[in-house]
Scaffold this motif. Structure first.
Motif, PDB file in Angstrom:
ATOM      1  N   ASN A 149       0.808  -1.221   0.000  1.00 12.88           N
ATOM      2  CA  ASN A 149       0.000   0.000   0.000  1.00 12.88           C
ATOM      3  C   ASN A 149       0.843   1.274   0.000  1.00 12.88           C
ATOM      4  OD1 ASN A 149      -2.449  -1.444   0.090  1.00 12.88           O
ATOM      5  ND2 ASN A 149      -2.287  -1.677   2.317  1.00 12.88           N
ATOM      6  N   ASP A 150       2.141   1.135   0.270  1.00 12.92           N
ATOM      7  CA  ASP A 150       2.987   2.323   0.344  1.00 12.92           C
ATOM      8  C   ASP A 150       3.550   2.723  -1.019  1.00 12.92           C
ATOM      9  OD1 ASP A 150       4.510  -0.045   0.338  1.00 12.92           O
ATOM     10  OD2 ASP A 150       6.262   1.016   1.108  1.00 12.92           O
ATOM     11  N   ILE A 151       3.283   1.948  -2.060  1.00  9.22           N
ATOM     12  CA  ILE A 151       3.780   2.299  -3.392  1.00  9.22           C
ATOM     13  C   ILE A 151       2.758   3.198  -4.080  1.00  9.22           C
ATOM     14  CG2 ILE A 151       4.352   1.413  -5.685  1.00  9.22           C
ATOM     15  CD1 ILE A 151       5.544  -1.017  -4.394  1.00  9.22           C
ATOM     16  N   ARG A 152       3.216   4.390  -4.472  1.00  8.91           N
ATOM     17  CA  ARG A 152       2.335   5.354  -5.124  1.00  8.91           C
ATOM     18  C   ARG A 152       2.791   5.587  -6.562  1.00  8.91           C
ATOM     19  NH1 ARG A 152       1.794  10.632  -1.540  1.00  8.91           N
ATOM     20  NH2 ARG A 152       4.012  10.757  -2.095  1.00  8.91           N
ATOM     21  N   ILE A 153       1.849   5.547  -7.481  1.00  7.62           N
ATOM     22  CA  ILE A 153       2.121   5.828  -8.886  1.00  7.62           C
ATOM     23  C   ILE A 153       1.710   7.274  -9.139  1.00  7.62           C
ATOM     24  CG2 ILE A 153       1.789   5.073 -11.258  1.00  7.62           C
ATOM     25  CD1 ILE A 153       2.913   2.918  -9.379  1.00  7.62           C
ATOM     26  N   LEU A 154       2.672   8.130  -9.388  1.00  3.39           N
ATOM     27  CA  LEU A 154       2.410   9.559  -9.525  1.00  3.39           C
ATOM     28  C   LEU A 154       2.549   9.982 -10.981  1.00  3.39           C
ATOM     29  CD1 LEU A 154       4.393  10.818  -6.401  1.00  3.39           C
ATOM     30  CD2 LEU A 154       1.990  10.149  -6.556  1.00  3.39           C
ATOM     31  N   PRO A 155       1.444  10.298 -11.648  1.00  2.00           N
ATOM     32  CA  PRO A 155       1.495  10.744 -13.043  1.00  2.00           C
ATOM     33  C   PRO A 155       2.080  12.143 -13.149  1.00  2.00           C
ATOM     34  CG  PRO A 155      -0.724  10.922 -12.193  1.00  2.00           C
ATOM     35  CD  PRO A 155       0.079  10.253 -11.113  1.00  2.00           C
ATOM     36  N   PRO A 156       2.294  12.641 -14.359  1.00  4.86           N
ATOM     37  CA  PRO A 156       2.823  14.005 -14.515  1.00  4.86           C
ATOM     38  C   PRO A 156       1.964  15.041 -13.794  1.00  4.86           C
ATOM     39  CG  PRO A 156       2.909  12.835 -16.604  1.00  4.86           C
ATOM     40  CD  PRO A 156       2.152  11.947 -15.651  1.00  4.86           C
ATOM     41  N   ASP A 157       2.591  16.102 -13.331  1.00  5.02           N
ATOM     42  CA  ASP A 157       1.876  17.138 -12.576  1.00  5.02           C
ATOM     43  C   ASP A 157       0.789  17.819 -13.400  1.00  5.02           C
ATOM     44  OD1 ASP A 157       3.469  16.623 -10.384  1.00  5.02           O
ATOM     45  OD2 ASP A 157       4.937  18.188 -10.882  1.00  5.02           O
ATOM     46  N   THR A 158       0.897  17.761 -14.727  1.00  6.87           N
ATOM     47  CA  THR A 158      -0.088  18.418 -15.586  1.00  6.87           C
ATOM     48  C   THR A 158      -1.411  17.670 -15.632  1.00  6.87           C
ATOM     49  OG1 THR A 158       0.882  17.275 -17.489  1.00  6.87           O
ATOM     50  CG2 THR A 158       1.651  19.517 -17.042  1.00  6.87           C
ATOM     51  N   TRP A 159      -1.434  16.442 -15.115  1.00  3.29           N
ATOM     52  CA  TRP A 159      -2.682  15.678 -15.087  1.00  3.29           C
ATOM     53  C   TRP A 159      -3.528  16.163 -13.914  1.00  3.29           C
ATOM     54  CZ3 TRP A 159      -2.424   9.822 -16.528  1.00  3.29           C
ATOM     55  CH2 TRP A 159      -1.680   9.661 -17.709  1.00  3.29           C
ATOM     56  N   MET A 160      -4.580  16.892 -14.187  1.00  2.00           N
ATOM     57  CA  MET A 160      -5.403  17.453 -13.123  1.00  2.00           C
ATOM     58  C   MET A 160      -6.425  16.448 -12.582  1.00  2.00           C
ATOM     59  SD  MET A 160      -4.045  20.313 -12.755  1.00  2.00           S
ATOM     60  CE  MET A 160      -5.194  21.015 -11.577  1.00  2.00           C
ATOM     61  N   SER A 161      -6.941  15.597 -13.446  1.00  2.00           N
ATOM     62  CA  SER A 161      -7.904  14.576 -13.007  1.00  2.00           C
ATOM     63  C   SER A 161      -7.610  13.278 -13.737  1.00  2.00           C
ATOM     64  CB  SER A 161      -9.345  15.024 -13.279  1.00  2.00           C
ATOM     65  OG  SER A 161      -9.529  15.316 -14.653  1.00  2.00           O
ATOM     66  N   ILE A 162      -7.898  12.162 -13.068  1.00  2.00           N
ATOM     67  CA  ILE A 162      -7.440  10.865 -13.563  1.00  2.00           C
ATOM     68  C   ILE A 162      -8.555   9.826 -13.419  1.00  2.00           C
ATOM     69  CG2 ILE A 162      -5.740   9.017 -13.256  1.00  2.00           C
ATOM     70  CD1 ILE A 162      -3.939  11.139 -11.922  1.00  2.00           C
ATOM     71  N   HIS A 163      -8.721   9.039 -14.451  1.00  2.00           N
ATOM     72  CA  HIS A 163      -9.542   7.825 -14.371  1.00  2.00           C
ATOM     73  C   HIS A 163      -8.604   6.661 -14.087  1.00  2.00           C
ATOM     74  CE1 HIS A 163     -12.517   4.732 -15.417  1.00  2.00           C
ATOM     75  NE2 HIS A 163     -11.525   4.138 -16.059  1.00  2.00           N
ATOM     76  N   GLU A 164      -8.936   5.861 -13.084  1.00  2.00           N
ATOM     77  CA  GLU A 164      -8.063   4.737 -12.712  1.00  2.00           C
ATOM     78  C   GLU A 164      -8.878   3.476 -12.489  1.00  2.00           C
ATOM     79  OE1 GLU A 164      -5.223   3.351  -8.995  1.00  2.00           O
ATOM     80  OE2 GLU A 164      -5.256   5.476  -9.560  1.00  2.00           O
ATOM     81  N   GLU A 165      -8.368   2.378 -12.965  1.00  2.00           N
ATOM     82  CA  GLU A 165      -8.962   1.085 -12.684  1.00  2.00           C
ATOM     83  C   GLU A 165      -7.899   0.009 -12.800  1.00  2.00           C
ATOM     84  OE1 GLU A 165     -11.271  -0.755 -16.172  1.00  2.00           O
ATOM     85  OE2 GLU A 165     -11.702   1.395 -16.325  1.00  2.00           O
ATOM     86  N   GLY A 166      -8.193  -1.119 -12.213  1.00  2.00           N
ATOM     87  CA  GLY A 166      -7.255  -2.229 -12.253  1.00  2.00           C
ATOM     88  C   GLY A 166      -7.959  -3.511 -12.638  1.00  2.00           C
ATOM     89  N   GLY A 167      -7.171  -4.513 -12.933  1.00  2.00           N
ATOM     90  CA  GLY A 167      -7.743  -5.790 -13.316  1.00  2.00           C
ATOM     91  C   GLY A 167      -6.661  -6.794 -13.622  1.00  2.00           C
ATOM     92  N   LYS A 168      -7.042  -7.843 -14.340  1.00  2.00           N
ATOM     93  CA  LYS A 168      -6.080  -8.856 -14.765  1.00  2.00           C
ATOM     94  C   LYS A 168      -6.245  -9.088 -16.263  1.00  2.00           C
ATOM     95  CE  LYS A 168      -5.602 -11.339 -10.374  1.00  2.00           C
ATOM     96  NZ  LYS A 168      -5.682 -12.658  -9.691  1.00  2.00           N
TER      97      LYS A 168
END
Length: 208
Positions: A149-168
């Protein structure tokens, strides 16, 4: 005069907690101001800072009692150890392993598909933190890190809003866990959140 005497009793003799309490009050005022004047995400500032300030003020009440009951230098030493230990505990509990993404693409894939020890790619940041600077929009991590849980994926600072999902994703007989991050407000945004489209991007990413 009465007000001055009251203020003197509240602040004198000055201890480490006196300084910390004054600083925390100032930060709370600033956090409340930002929470009320900036956009909605800024409301997190007073939500986090104000309870911490209240806790510090409770400690300060105890400090005002003890400062007249025990040796001043012993109290200062005890507070120094308390604050130092609290800082180390907070730094450890809030530390993270940050992956900073630098890319011109408007989507990111984190694929848990490599046998390498991904932690070797991180460099030390601060007392307990780590960071990894990635050029590109595809990150390959070891599957053992999925539950971290301590690993953070940080996109570029210019990304103001993000859609995120996960799967296999099933590829060549393997089931590959992934995280998909899409920069919002892009052309065909709804289409690009559909599983068929994501699978097509995954197929391309795994060929790289």
């Amino acid at each position: 005069m009465a007000a001055l005497n009251t203020l003197k009793r509240l602040l004198y003799p000055v201890t480490l907690l006196t300084l910390v309490a004054l600083l925390s009050i100032g930060l709370s005022i600033l956090a409340i101001y930002k929470g009320l004047t900036l956009e909605s995400p800024a409301i997190i500032y007073p939500i986090v800072v104000v309870p911490i300030t209240l806790f510090i003020l409770c400690l300060y009440v105890v400090d005002r009692f003890l400062v007249h009951q025990m040796n001043y230098f012993l109290l200062m030493l005890a507070e120094l150890l308390l604050l130092g230990g609290g800082y180390l505990l907070y730094s450890y509990s809030s530390s993270s392993a940050d992956i900073h993404i630098a890319t011109d693409e408007d989507y990111i894939f984190v694929l848990y598909d490599t046998d390498e020890n991904s932690l070797d790619n991180f460099s030390k940041k601060g007392l307990f933190g780590k960071e990894w600077l990635v050029s590109g929009n595809i990150v390959h991590l070891n599957p053992s890190l999925i539950s971290r849980n301590d690993i953070r994926i940080l996109p570029p600072d210019t990304w103001m809003s993000i859609h995120e999902e996960g799967g296999k994703y099933f590829y060549k007989g393997d089931s590959i866990p992934y995280i998909y991050k899409l920069r919002n407000r892009q052309a065909n945004e709804y289409e690009r959140t559909q599983q068929v489209y994501i699978d097509s991007l995954l197929a391309l990413a795994l060929l790289r």
